[in-house]
Design a protein around this motif. Structure first.
Motif, PDB file in Angstrom:
ATOM      1  N   ILE A 145       0.851  -1.192   0.000  1.00 37.13           N
ATOM      2  CA  ILE A 145       0.000   0.000   0.000  1.00 37.13           C
ATOM      3  C   ILE A 145       0.888   1.243   0.000  1.00 37.13           C
ATOM      4  N   ASP A 146       0.265   2.376  -0.176  1.00 32.63           N
ATOM      5  CA  ASP A 146       0.959   3.658  -0.124  1.00 32.63           C
ATOM      6  C   ASP A 146       0.119   4.598   0.734  1.00 32.63           C
ATOM      7  N   VAL A 147       0.689   5.732   1.086  1.00 31.73           N
ATOM      8  CA  VAL A 147      -0.012   6.741   1.883  1.00 31.73           C
ATOM      9  C   VAL A 147      -0.005   8.064   1.125  1.00 31.73           C
ATOM     10  N   PRO A 148      -0.877   9.001   1.509  1.00 33.24           N
ATOM     11  CA  PRO A 148      -0.915  10.295   0.825  1.00 33.24           C
ATOM     12  C   PRO A 148       0.440  11.007   0.853  1.00 33.24           C
ATOM     13  N   PRO A 149       0.690  11.848  -0.161  1.00 36.28           N
ATOM     14  CA  PRO A 149       1.981  12.537  -0.270  1.00 36.28           C
ATOM     15  C   PRO A 149       2.361  13.389   0.931  1.00 36.28           C
ATOM     16  N   ASN A 150       1.364  13.843   1.708  1.00 40.05           N
ATOM     17  CA  ASN A 150       1.684  14.705   2.845  1.00 40.05           C
ATOM     18  C   ASN A 150       2.452  13.969   3.949  1.00 40.05           C
ATOM     19  N   TYR A 151       2.569  12.636   3.844  1.00 41.92           N
ATOM     20  CA  TYR A 151       3.380  11.898   4.814  1.00 41.92           C
ATOM     21  C   TYR A 151       4.866  12.096   4.556  1.00 41.92           C
ATOM     22  N   GLY A 152       5.199  12.595   3.396  1.00 42.49           N
ATOM     23  CA  GLY A 152       6.592  12.870   3.073  1.00 42.49           C
ATOM     24  C   GLY A 152       7.261  11.725   2.344  1.00 42.49           C
ATOM     25  N   PRO A 153       8.216  12.033   1.468  1.00 38.92           N
ATOM     26  CA  PRO A 153       8.880  10.986   0.675  1.00 38.92           C
ATOM     27  C   PRO A 153       9.688  10.002   1.517  1.00 38.92           C
ATOM     28  N   ALA A 154      10.274  10.466   2.609  1.00 38.69           N
ATOM     29  CA  ALA A 154      11.092   9.572   3.436  1.00 38.69           C
ATOM     30  C   ALA A 154      10.240   8.451   4.041  1.00 38.69           C
ATOM     31  N   TYR A 155       9.089   8.818   4.603  1.00 39.49           N
ATOM     32  CA  TYR A 155       8.211   7.811   5.218  1.00 39.49           C
ATOM     33  C   TYR A 155       7.674   6.859   4.161  1.00 39.49           C
ATOM     34  N   ARG A 156       7.296   7.398   3.024  1.00 43.58           N
ATOM     35  CA  ARG A 156       6.742   6.560   1.960  1.00 43.58           C
ATOM     36  C   ARG A 156       7.795   5.585   1.436  1.00 43.58           C
ATOM     37  N   ASP A 157       9.018   6.028   1.343  1.00 46.34           N
ATOM     38  CA  ASP A 157      10.096   5.132   0.900  1.00 46.34           C
ATOM     39  C   ASP A 157      10.323   4.010   1.904  1.00 46.34           C
ATOM     40  N   ARG A 158      10.291   4.347   3.188  1.00 47.96           N
ATOM     41  CA  ARG A 158      10.473   3.323   4.221  1.00 47.96           C
ATOM     42  C   ARG A 158       9.339   2.308   4.175  1.00 47.96           C
ATOM     43  N   LEU A 159       8.157   2.799   3.880  1.00 45.10           N
ATOM     44  CA  LEU A 159       6.996   1.912   3.781  1.00 45.10           C
ATOM     45  C   LEU A 159       7.182   0.932   2.623  1.00 45.10           C
ATOM     46  N   ARG A 160       7.599   1.432   1.489  1.00 45.44           N
ATOM     47  CA  ARG A 160       7.834   0.564   0.341  1.00 45.44           C
ATOM     48  C   ARG A 160       8.916  -0.467   0.645  1.00 45.44           C
ATOM     49  N   GLN A 161       9.940  -0.046   1.348  1.00 46.39           N
ATOM     50  CA  GLN A 161      11.039  -0.947   1.677  1.00 46.39           C
ATOM     51  C   GLN A 161      10.588  -2.083   2.592  1.00 46.39           C
ATOM     52  N   VAL A 162       9.594  -1.813   3.434  1.00 45.34           N
ATOM     53  CA  VAL A 162       9.067  -2.874   4.306  1.00 45.34           C
ATOM     54  C   VAL A 162       8.562  -4.032   3.461  1.00 45.34           C
ATOM     55  N   TYR A 163       7.716  -3.740   2.482  1.00 45.09           N
ATOM     56  CA  TYR A 163       7.120  -4.789   1.648  1.00 45.09           C
ATOM     57  C   TYR A 163       8.172  -5.470   0.771  1.00 45.09           C
ATOM     58  N   ALA A 164       9.037  -4.658   0.161  1.00 44.62           N
ATOM     59  CA  ALA A 164      10.064  -5.230  -0.711  1.00 44.62           C
ATOM     60  C   ALA A 164      11.032  -6.107   0.078  1.00 44.62           C
ATOM     61  N   GLY A 165      11.408  -5.673   1.271  1.00 43.08           N
ATOM     62  CA  GLY A 165      12.336  -6.443   2.089  1.00 43.08           C
ATOM     63  C   GLY A 165      11.754  -7.765   2.539  1.00 43.08           C
ATOM     64  N   LEU A 166      10.486  -7.757   2.946  1.00 50.12           N
ATOM     65  CA  LEU A 166       9.840  -8.993   3.383  1.00 50.12           C
ATOM     66  C   LEU A 166       9.684  -9.969   2.222  1.00 50.12           C
ATOM     67  N   ALA A 167       9.299  -9.440   1.066  1.00 54.34           N
ATOM     68  CA  ALA A 167       9.126 -10.307  -0.104  1.00 54.34           C
ATOM     69  C   ALA A 167      10.433 -10.975  -0.486  1.00 54.34           C
ATOM     70  N   SER A 168      11.521 -10.223  -0.397  1.00 58.48           N
ATOM     71  CA  SER A 168      12.827 -10.777  -0.742  1.00 58.48           C
ATOM     72  C   SER A 168      13.294 -11.794   0.289  1.00 58.48           C
ATOM     73  N   GLN A 169      13.136 -11.475   1.571  1.00 57.22           N
ATOM     74  CA  GLN A 169      13.623 -12.363   2.626  1.00 57.22           C
ATOM     75  C   GLN A 169      12.866 -13.683   2.674  1.00 57.22           C
ATOM     76  N   TYR A 170      11.558 -13.627   2.483  1.00 54.67           N
ATOM     77  CA  TYR A 170      10.749 -14.838   2.649  1.00 54.67           C
ATOM     78  C   TYR A 170      10.275 -15.431   1.316  1.00 54.67           C
ATOM     79  N   LYS A 171      10.792 -14.882   0.208  1.00 56.37           N
ATOM     80  CA  LYS A 171      10.502 -15.433  -1.120  1.00 56.37           C
ATOM     81  C   LYS A 171       9.002 -15.505  -1.383  1.00 56.37           C
ATOM     82  N   VAL A 172       8.310 -14.413  -1.111  1.00 57.86           N
ATOM     83  CA  VAL A 172       6.871 -14.374  -1.353  1.00 57.86           C
ATOM     84  C   VAL A 172       6.582 -13.415  -2.508  1.00 57.86           C
TER      85      VAL A 172
END
Length: 221
Positions: A145-172
């Motif tokens: 998922i994503d959040v509105p732009p007012n959360y800032g690019p740094a937070y949104r990037d960290r959010l994306r990294q959560v999903y990408a990191g989990l998918a890579s680590q657990y091969k999902v």
């Protein structure tokens, strides 16, 4: 008379042997049925928020698998509007035990972000859900998922990294953004700017389907 008794006993033996030979096949069939389900655990984006339930993408998914997958799996929608990763994590063990799904689709994180949960906490809860699902023998599809732009690019990037990191680590399998091609599009989002309209639901399903279909055609873990 003796011939009649012998014939009767021979028939009984034949039926007994036939039954024994069928037992493994019946057991396999029973196991296949109990493992042939898709469990969707999500929030309002998957719970048909403020639109008819029949038009939600999860309900449309049941229609599509009925047309394209043989035998079609049962789709269980365990999504709840307002759900967080913590709440879903609490409910997940009972859902896995009851439905014994072959695939678990996890669509969560939006409410965590809106409530200010840190990406690290979000990651921890999602990780536990992935591990529990895999231990139960299910394959996992993670919907980002994503959040509105007012959360800032740094937070949104960290959010994306959560999903990408989990998918890579657990091969999902991972869909980086569930509402790709829907968010911010006129007529496809409700007035709150957060939830897709009924018109957008087929597009949401089209985003999910290319990643989900291969999992349905694979044998259970």
């Amino acid at each position: 008379m003796y011939r009649a008794k012998w014939a009767g006993r021979a028939a009984q033996v034949f039926l007994l042997l036939a039954g024994l030979l069928l037992l493994p096949a019946l057991a396999c069939a029973k196991g296949a049925n109990t493992r042939h389900a898709v469990l969707v655990v999500g929030d309002s984006l998957s719970a048909a928020h403020n639109i008819p339930a029949a038009s939600g993408w999860v309900n449309l998914l049941q229609q599509r698998v009925s047309q394209q997958i043989t035998p079609p799996p049962t789709v269980i929608n365990a999504s709840i509007s307002g759900e967080t990763t913590a709440g879903a994590l609490t409910r997940l063990p009972a859902l896995l035990e009851k439905h014994r799904p072959s695939v678990v689709v996890i669509e969560l994180g939006g409410n965590d972000a809106l409530r200010g949960l840190s990406p690290a906490q979000l990651r921890g809860n999602l990780e536990k859900m992935i591990v529990a699902s895999q231990k139960a023998g299910a394959k996992v599809l993670l919907l980002g998922i994503d959040v509105p732009p007012n959360y800032g690019p740094a937070y949104r990037d960290r959010l994306r990294q959560v999903y990408a990191g989990l998918a890579s680590q657990y091969k999902v399998a991972l869909l980086p953004f569930l509402l790709e091609g829907v968010a911010l599009q006129p007529g496809l989002m409700q007035g709150d700017g957060l939830h897709p309209t009924a018109k957008a639901q087929p597009k949401v399903l089209d985003n999910v389907w290319p990643l989900l279909k291969p999992l349905l055609n694979e044998p259970p873990n």
